[in-house]
Design an enzyme around this catalytic site. Sequence first.
Site, PDB file in Angstrom:
ATOM      1  N   GLU A 124       0.829  -1.283  -0.060  1.00  0.00           N
ATOM      2  CA  GLU A 124       0.002   0.234   0.016  1.00  0.00           C
ATOM      3  C   GLU A 124       0.913   1.114  -0.130  1.00  0.00           C
ATOM      4  O   GLU A 124       0.594   2.163   0.822  1.00  0.00           O
ATOM      5  CB  GLU A 124      -0.965   0.048   1.155  1.00  0.00           C
TER       6      GLU A 124
ATOM      7  N   GLU B 146      -6.470  -9.466  -3.181  1.00  0.00           N
ATOM      8  CA  GLU B 146      -7.244 -10.000  -1.829  1.00  0.00           C
ATOM      9  C   GLU B 146      -8.703  -9.604  -2.113  1.00  0.00           C
ATOM     10  O   GLU B 146      -9.425  -8.801  -1.291  1.00  0.00           O
ATOM     11  CB  GLU B 146      -6.917  -8.992  -0.878  1.00  0.00           C
TER      12      GLU B 146
END
Length: 1116
Positions: free
Chosen positions: A891, A992
């Site tokens: 991220e 994910e």
Amino acid sequence: MKKAFKKIFKTHSRKHSEEAKEAMAYPSTSNANDVSHSEEFKEGSKKSRDNLAANLILNHDFSNGLDSWHPNCCEGYVASNSGYPQNISASPGNYYAVITNRKECWQGLEQDITTRVSPGLTYTVSATVSVSGPLQDIADVSATLRLEYRNAATSYLFIARTSVSKDGWEKLEGTFLLSDMPDQVVLYFEGPSPGVDLLIKSVSVFSPSEFRKFEEGVKTSWKNLVDNIIKNHDFSGGLDSWHPNCCEGYVASATLDYSGETSDRSRNYYAVITNRKECWQGLEQDITSGVSPGSTYLVSAIVSVSGNLQDFADVSATLRLMHQDKTTSYLFVARTSVFKDKWENLEGTFSLPDTLERVVLYFEGPSAGVDLLIKSVVVSGPTFSEIRTGSIEYVSGGKEITLNPEFDDGIQCWSGRGCKIVLHNSMVDGKILPASGKCFASARERTATWHGIEQDITARVCRKLAYEVSATVRIFGNNVSNADVRATLFVQTSDRREEYIGIANAQATDKDWVQLRGKFLLNGFFSKVVIYLEGPPPGTDILLNNFVVQRAERRPPLLAKVSERVDYGANIMTNSNLGNGTNGWFPLGNCTLSTGIGSPNTFPPMARATLGPCEPLSGRFIIVSNRTQTWMGPAQIITDKIELYRTYQVSAWVRIGSNAAGPQNVNVAVGVDSQWVNGGQVEINDQRWHEVCGSFRIETKPTKVMVYVQGPVAGVDLMVAGMHIFPVNRHARFRHLKDQTDKIRKHDVVLKFSRSDSVSTQGIPVKVRQVHNSFPFGSCVSRSNIDNEDFVDFFKQHFNWAVFGNELKWYWTESEQGKINYKDADDLLNFCASHNIETRGHCIFWEVEDTVQPWIRALNENNLMAAVQNRLTSLLTRYKGKFRHYDVNNEMLHGSFFEDRLGKDIRTNMFKKANQLDPSAMLFVNDYHVEDGCDSKSSPEKYIQQILDLQEQGAPVGGIGIQGHIDYPVGSIVCSALDKLAILGLPIWFTELDVSSSNEHVRADDLEVMLREAFAHPAVDGVMLWGFWELFMCRDHSHLVNAEGEINEAGKRYLALKQEWMSNAQGHIDEQGQFGFRGFYGTYEVEVDISHSKKKIIKPFVVEKGESPLVLSIDL
């Protein structure tokens, strides 16, 4: 915060200090009121216990002084009730031990029990304890096991603890289980501060087999008191009234010793259900005439298994319900794990909400080929509340798991976890009163966030069953007005692992009571389960009004399909083209609306991709001026135009005024009553028109829905053109995706047959069956998941890749500096390897500061750099060649912890070092909201620029990770992001993926959108789901399998797609000796039926990606 919560998974192995471990308390059992029974029944049960309960403790009542006991580094003697100390009030029993001259808190009394315990069994410990001497209020007394090994360090196993008021006796009770057999096992009592005398009397350790016999005696006695609605319940009439469901059955006598151990129980007959081809096949009885709605019924049966199994199997009791409208549903009743050739009790409860056409009770569960054995079936009702005899308590299923949940009996059954607990009728001169009932408890003198109030629920919960938690909480003191209060489960597994399961959290205040709700499920076998509250800062009291744990209700899911009667693509906005000026629009706030001309005449690209050919736009736009707040802009009320569970796409052209300083975010917001939904977001840094796109869905009936455009800072004009909101026809796009999938995921195959005897092969029948599709479909898995056989079975059958939820993350493997623990990751990696499942490494680092452990945040620059290097070296050398992928620094579009402290080059260096340590692993970037248009921080354009910057600095970026936590997926928006990222030429993975909706059909549609878009896009090389099992996912309403193993509509859709993407073909070999077909990449078997030789030949082959037809020679 949404993202941080996503990653802090349901189950986590928190490492406490030794002090914290010692503070884990396990209170005594309930002192709830006895159920009224006859004196004969009570006395009979007591005698049964006296005869059965074989106490393993020698000289348990100190009637022989301290014989068999040993004071540990202190002194001791035995006194009578008339002796020392005089102010101790008498309790039953004539003698007790006094342990005195204690210099350390661990000094106390012990007994060696090595020769009287065995591994694999659960033992119950009970003692009556007190304290005396120089203490002001209360002291804690603990029971502990010291486990000594010849070739390993001594370890300690906590059993129980209780808080004892000065000069009063208390019960200390708990359980323990040995996973192996140490060389020496010593039980000892410890705990009070130095100088405080420890008093002990009446110590008992009971073997589990004797307790089971006693419990069965109690249950049998109770069953004699109630009516059994089962006909021929003991099979004395053969199989009369019973029906084997699609299998065979007969009745055997226990004296026949069918399973090796059937003759040790009291009944004479049992049913044997054999020739079972499916796990659901078993034995059933129609009980329609014996049950009625509104009552609760207790089901009890004695079951076993025999046949072709290695260890144990699950046996379930289920109801098949036929409703008045002739539809059929199923109601789970109970399940138990049965070891081969052993008898076990299966017990549970059920209640019927309404009148049914037919109710059938049936038993099922073991794998095909395993015989199911059943004896002594009882269904009785209405259910009783409790039976307590002696100190054994039996609580019926469906009742509350926590004892004394509303503190009606004071603080009995509750303990302080590292702190004190106090009972109150009110606080602060009556300003704090109970939300319900007469009293509440407080956890006081908390010196750590994990301190709170707890209860041991070990004996009242079962593995693989779902439980609901509800508590009423608030906080007080230390000048804290609001804080997070969490319900957490501490689990000690049978193999000594410790797990901490986050159940629920709520933002509590000092002004009012709030509700905390959640659910949990225990995957594996356990020896301890303790539920507790924690969370607020030290010094802040936790107030608790009630704390209820009970079996989770099986609420019917929202299964209604969304109507297809809708005008797909029809705009629900009024006056979008502004032909009537700003009619239908209003200014949100004190801004001014006017119109202009000169905006684009074509629809934005993503809207065109969904709608196809459209009429041109008018070129008129709204000008919003005099804006004094960022939220000011044009708005419309659309309440009456919204259909629940419908997915709507948002599209508009937007521009900002020339006076903007720096980039500006423009956002389409959907206000739903007091909440708002993000309908799309874009960042603008110039004077051009930009597309803003997004989507939304509303799932609860609103009072008011308002859509508005907002975003630039105050004083900057905002322009909006061609704004459309329209329902999306997903299935129309599916047809296009199927064609695209056929082009990119299949290969033409020619099977060329030959025979050594030169006999013609023409006309021979051929069947081709695909065994595995080679496309990577994977899932997130946690360490506790693999203790659940049902989870493992689904995972192995339907996924070929895995990613670990938390177990590889830095905060998990090194939560405290220098204390590295790879045990959970090793277990998961070994599990995957044993089942030929490939693995992704997630993640080496995480750039978002909230996810970085405190000890790392406290490091200076030099020490932080050293820690980063140590992390890389430790992880990648240990697992070199074992993980196919790594998410290097998670991220990076949303965080900058390492970059801010170590400079911009640190990100590149992480990639370079990782590649140097493990060249075989593909290194990924990984981020969220890249694919949905709702986050300007992570647009595809920004992601592309980040990757290019890394590559220009020499970072070996090998793949692009799109997490895929998406709310309202629209295919054209997702595809647009994929198309943009594909220009980099790197493989793209959804890493994910999860979708969320309370309506299972809508959730299934969302999942189908994402899977079809991924599978149909040539740049996508794999899809990983972020879990599939309820209660083990980061978002509610996102699971494919319900907590207790039932596959829901989303799961069925996933399996249907997996089946659709398997190829099968059949036909005959042609005159050229060939058979051709087009199939998905993967592993196949071809079956050739040579009739004249009366044999079938089966050959495996593999279809791989390629341009020209694949020709395979097969010798018959």
